[in-house]
Design a protein around this motif. Structure first.
Motif, PDB file in Angstrom:
ATOM      1  N   VAL A 257       0.852  -1.187   0.000  1.00  0.00           N
ATOM      2  CA  VAL A 257       0.000   0.000   0.000  1.00  0.00           C
ATOM      3  C   VAL A 257       0.886   1.234   0.000  1.00  0.00           C
ATOM      4  O   VAL A 257       1.761   1.380   0.864  1.00  0.00           O
ATOM      5  CB  VAL A 257      -0.936   0.036   1.228  1.00  0.00           C
ATOM      6  CG1 VAL A 257      -1.728   1.346   1.252  1.00  0.00           C
ATOM      7  CG2 VAL A 257      -1.883  -1.154   1.211  1.00  0.00           C
ATOM      8  N   ILE A 258       0.680   2.116  -0.964  1.00  0.00           N
ATOM      9  CA  ILE A 258       1.322   3.429  -0.966  1.00  0.00           C
ATOM     10  C   ILE A 258       0.275   4.440  -0.536  1.00  0.00           C
ATOM     11  O   ILE A 258      -0.798   4.538  -1.138  1.00  0.00           O
ATOM     12  CB  ILE A 258       1.879   3.778  -2.356  1.00  0.00           C
ATOM     13  CG1 ILE A 258       2.987   2.793  -2.738  1.00  0.00           C
ATOM     14  CG2 ILE A 258       2.403   5.208  -2.388  1.00  0.00           C
ATOM     15  CD1 ILE A 258       3.512   2.974  -4.137  1.00  0.00           C
ATOM     16  N   GLY A 259       0.565   5.150   0.528  1.00  0.00           N
ATOM     17  CA  GLY A 259      -0.377   6.116   1.066  1.00  0.00           C
ATOM     18  C   GLY A 259       0.105   7.536   0.857  1.00  0.00           C
ATOM     19  O   GLY A 259       1.236   7.788   0.451  1.00  0.00           O
ATOM     20  N   GLU A 260      -0.776   8.469   1.156  1.00  0.00           N
ATOM     21  CA  GLU A 260      -0.406   9.873   1.030  1.00  0.00           C
ATOM     22  C   GLU A 260       0.723  10.220   1.990  1.00  0.00           C
ATOM     23  O   GLU A 260       1.508  11.130   1.756  1.00  0.00           O
ATOM     24  CB  GLU A 260      -1.628  10.756   1.287  1.00  0.00           C
ATOM     25  CG  GLU A 260      -1.469  12.179   0.824  1.00  0.00           C
ATOM     26  CD  GLU A 260      -2.796  12.912   0.741  1.00  0.00           C
ATOM     27  OE1 GLU A 260      -2.817  14.018   0.177  1.00  0.00           O
ATOM     28  OE2 GLU A 260      -3.806  12.384   1.241  1.00  0.00           O
ATOM     29  N   SER A 261       0.793   9.455   3.079  1.00  0.00           N
ATOM     30  CA  SER A 261       1.881   9.590   4.044  1.00  0.00           C
ATOM     31  C   SER A 261       2.214   8.198   4.558  1.00  0.00           C
ATOM     32  O   SER A 261       1.435   7.253   4.394  1.00  0.00           O
ATOM     33  CB  SER A 261       1.476  10.490   5.211  1.00  0.00           C
ATOM     34  OG  SER A 261       0.452   9.862   5.988  1.00  0.00           O
ATOM     35  N   LEU A 262       3.363   8.062   5.195  1.00  0.00           N
ATOM     36  CA  LEU A 262       3.736   6.768   5.766  1.00  0.00           C
ATOM     37  C   LEU A 262       2.749   6.361   6.854  1.00  0.00           C
ATOM     38  O   LEU A 262       2.418   5.176   6.985  1.00  0.00           O
ATOM     39  CB  LEU A 262       5.153   6.829   6.332  1.00  0.00           C
ATOM     40  CG  LEU A 262       5.668   5.538   6.981  1.00  0.00           C
ATOM     41  CD1 LEU A 262       5.661   4.382   5.979  1.00  0.00           C
ATOM     42  CD2 LEU A 262       7.070   5.742   7.554  1.00  0.00           C
ATOM     43  N   ALA A 263       2.249   7.333   7.604  1.00  0.00           N
ATOM     44  CA  ALA A 263       1.281   7.022   8.659  1.00  0.00           C
ATOM     45  C   ALA A 263       0.021   6.388   8.077  1.00  0.00           C
ATOM     46  O   ALA A 263      -0.522   5.424   8.631  1.00  0.00           O
ATOM     47  CB  ALA A 263       0.930   8.290   9.443  1.00  0.00           C
ATOM     48  N   HIS A 264      -0.447   6.919   6.936  1.00  0.00           N
ATOM     49  CA  HIS A 264      -1.631   6.339   6.298  1.00  0.00           C
ATOM     50  C   HIS A 264      -1.345   4.926   5.802  1.00  0.00           C
ATOM     51  O   HIS A 264      -2.184   4.026   5.945  1.00  0.00           O
ATOM     52  CB  HIS A 264      -2.070   7.225   5.127  1.00  0.00           C
ATOM     53  CG  HIS A 264      -2.673   8.514   5.542  1.00  0.00           C
ATOM     54  ND1 HIS A 264      -3.138   9.448   4.634  1.00  0.00           N
ATOM     55  CD2 HIS A 264      -2.904   9.057   6.771  1.00  0.00           C
ATOM     56  CE1 HIS A 264      -3.615  10.496   5.272  1.00  0.00           C
ATOM     57  NE2 HIS A 264      -3.477  10.278   6.580  1.00  0.00           N
ATOM     58  N   ALA A 265      -0.176   4.728   5.211  1.00  0.00           N
ATOM     59  CA  ALA A 265       0.181   3.405   4.708  1.00  0.00           C
ATOM     60  C   ALA A 265       0.310   2.399   5.854  1.00  0.00           C
ATOM     61  O   ALA A 265      -0.138   1.248   5.737  1.00  0.00           O
ATOM     62  CB  ALA A 265       1.481   3.486   3.912  1.00  0.00           C
TER      63      ALA A 265
END
Length: 394
Positions: A257-265
């Motif tokens: 999963v690539i997220g808008e931020s590492l926290a989201h991922a």
């Protein structure tokens, strides 16, 4: 309880394997299930894989559990292999899964949890397991135009016209390279257009990259994926080590999963671990340990890359030899599409009647829909395949 069950439908590919196995003819030819075979007709253990396995056997001192996310050294190494050279490594999170099908299921469940009303769009045709896995997650599945059966190429205009209609509730499932079953890949320009539309319209791309290295090499096969990763805030990736490491039976894959931020991922990773706990708990380690060892040892990495390049180049040669043999035998260029396709498979356009005659009269086994596993063909059997195809009116 069980007497009330309906007879289950047979798997179209695995049932073909059983039929081939039970066929007593010595000259039978299996071009159904998607495995690479060398010139001798064997699916080999790669030398780098064998060496890594021997080292692990000598050094491993525990068979304790590896955890819900699997082998984290493997996770990091495989993510780097796919996303090398992009800034997205800093906002990607990965779990190891039982093969790419396990990754598809984990990511499908994640979509269903995060956006219950999402629609997943798959190509027409697509990998036989895409629709059932997504539907098993409770997701609505729709198709976008993809393959032109007449030209044997991607109908990119029709595909992009459908993609232009997608919105924030939609997930676009793409084959990263070596499209299964057709062998026809989208152009670089289409990857760019999809990135533009996803950025503008808000749909979520989901890339299934099961054959990296078999089409245009490790870097070429990841080019479209990396472009999406660099351009978009979110991206889903399912990947497999079955083909490029030859680890078919080890069921070694990953969901990224690539997220808008590492926290989201990382939040998404946590939910996938929760889903895994309720499904298979944790994946098997042996294949992942092998891949981790190969990708973290410079000499083994180079050996593996050289072997993989040799396999890819041989597939290209097989395709070219098929075209030459068909041209000579048919005095026609209608089979030239074999050379334009990439990876293991090509869709031939054979009818069900022709497929049945291939099997019954010639001992040649291909999947329904006319998919041929070119990577399962030996050079010495090309003439048999050409003769059989022409005999059934291909």
């Amino acid at each position: 309880m069980f007497e009330q069950l309906d007879p289950p439908a047979e798997d179209p590919i695995l049932s073909l394997t059983v039929a081939y196995r039970d066929d007593p003819r010595d000259d039978k030819l299996d071009l159904g299930i998607g495995v690479y075979r060398n010139a001798a007709g064997a699916t080999p253990v790669m030398a780098a894989v064998r060496e890594a396995a021997l080292r692990i056997a000598e050094e491993q001192d525990s068979k304790s559990y590896v955890g819900l996310a699997g082998n984290e050294v493997f996770n990091q190494a495989l993510t780097s292999l796919l996303l090398s050279g992009t800034p997205t490594l800093d906002r990607a999170a990965t779990i190891q899964t039982p093969g790419a099908s396990g990754a598809l299921r984990m990511l499908g469940e994640l979509i269903a949890y995060a956006r219950p009303g999402a629609r997943v769009w798959i190509s027409r045709p697509s990998y036989v397991n895409h629709q059932p896995v997504m539907e098993a997650c409770g997701l609505e599945v729709r198709e976008y135009p993809y393959f032109d059966p007449h030209s044997k190429r991607v109908d990119e205009a029709a595909m992009l016209a459908q993609v232009a209609e997608l919105g924030p509730e939609d997930v676009l499932l793409l084959h990263g390279c070596c499209h299964n079953p057709t062998g026809a890949d989208i152009s670089w320009e289409s990857w760019q257009a999809i990135a533009d539309m996803a950025e503008r319209q808000g749909f979520l791309p989901f890339v299934d990259l099961a054959y990296q290295g078999f089409g245009d090499g490790l870097e070429g096969d990841a080019r479209g994926l990396r472009h999406l990763a660099e351009r978009l805030p979110e991206l889903l990736i399912a990947t497999s080590c079955s083909k490029n490491f030859g680890l078919y039976r080890e069921r070694t894959g990953a969901a990224i999963v690539i997220g808008e931020s590492l926290a989201h991922a990382q939040r998404a990773k946590g939910h996938m671990q929760r889903i895994a706990r309720a499904t298979y708990t944790m994946p098997p380690d042996h294949g992942a340990a092998i891949v981790a060892r190969v990708l973290n040892d410079d000499s083994l990495t180079q050996q593996w890359r050289d072997e993989l390049d040799g396999m890819q180049q041989r597939i290209v040669r097989l395709r070219q030899q098929l075209v030459t043999a068909f041209r000579e035998a048919s005095d026609s260029d209608r089979f030239d599409y074999f050379a334009s396709h990439r990876g293991m498979f090509s869709v031939t356009g054979l009818s069900n009647e022709q497929i049945a005659r291939l099997r019954q009269d010639h001992g040649v086994y291909v999947v329904g829909g006319g998919r041929v596993n070119v990577a399962g063909l030996s050079e010495s059997r090309i003439d048999k395949l050409v003769e059989a195809f022409l005999a059934v009116g291909a």
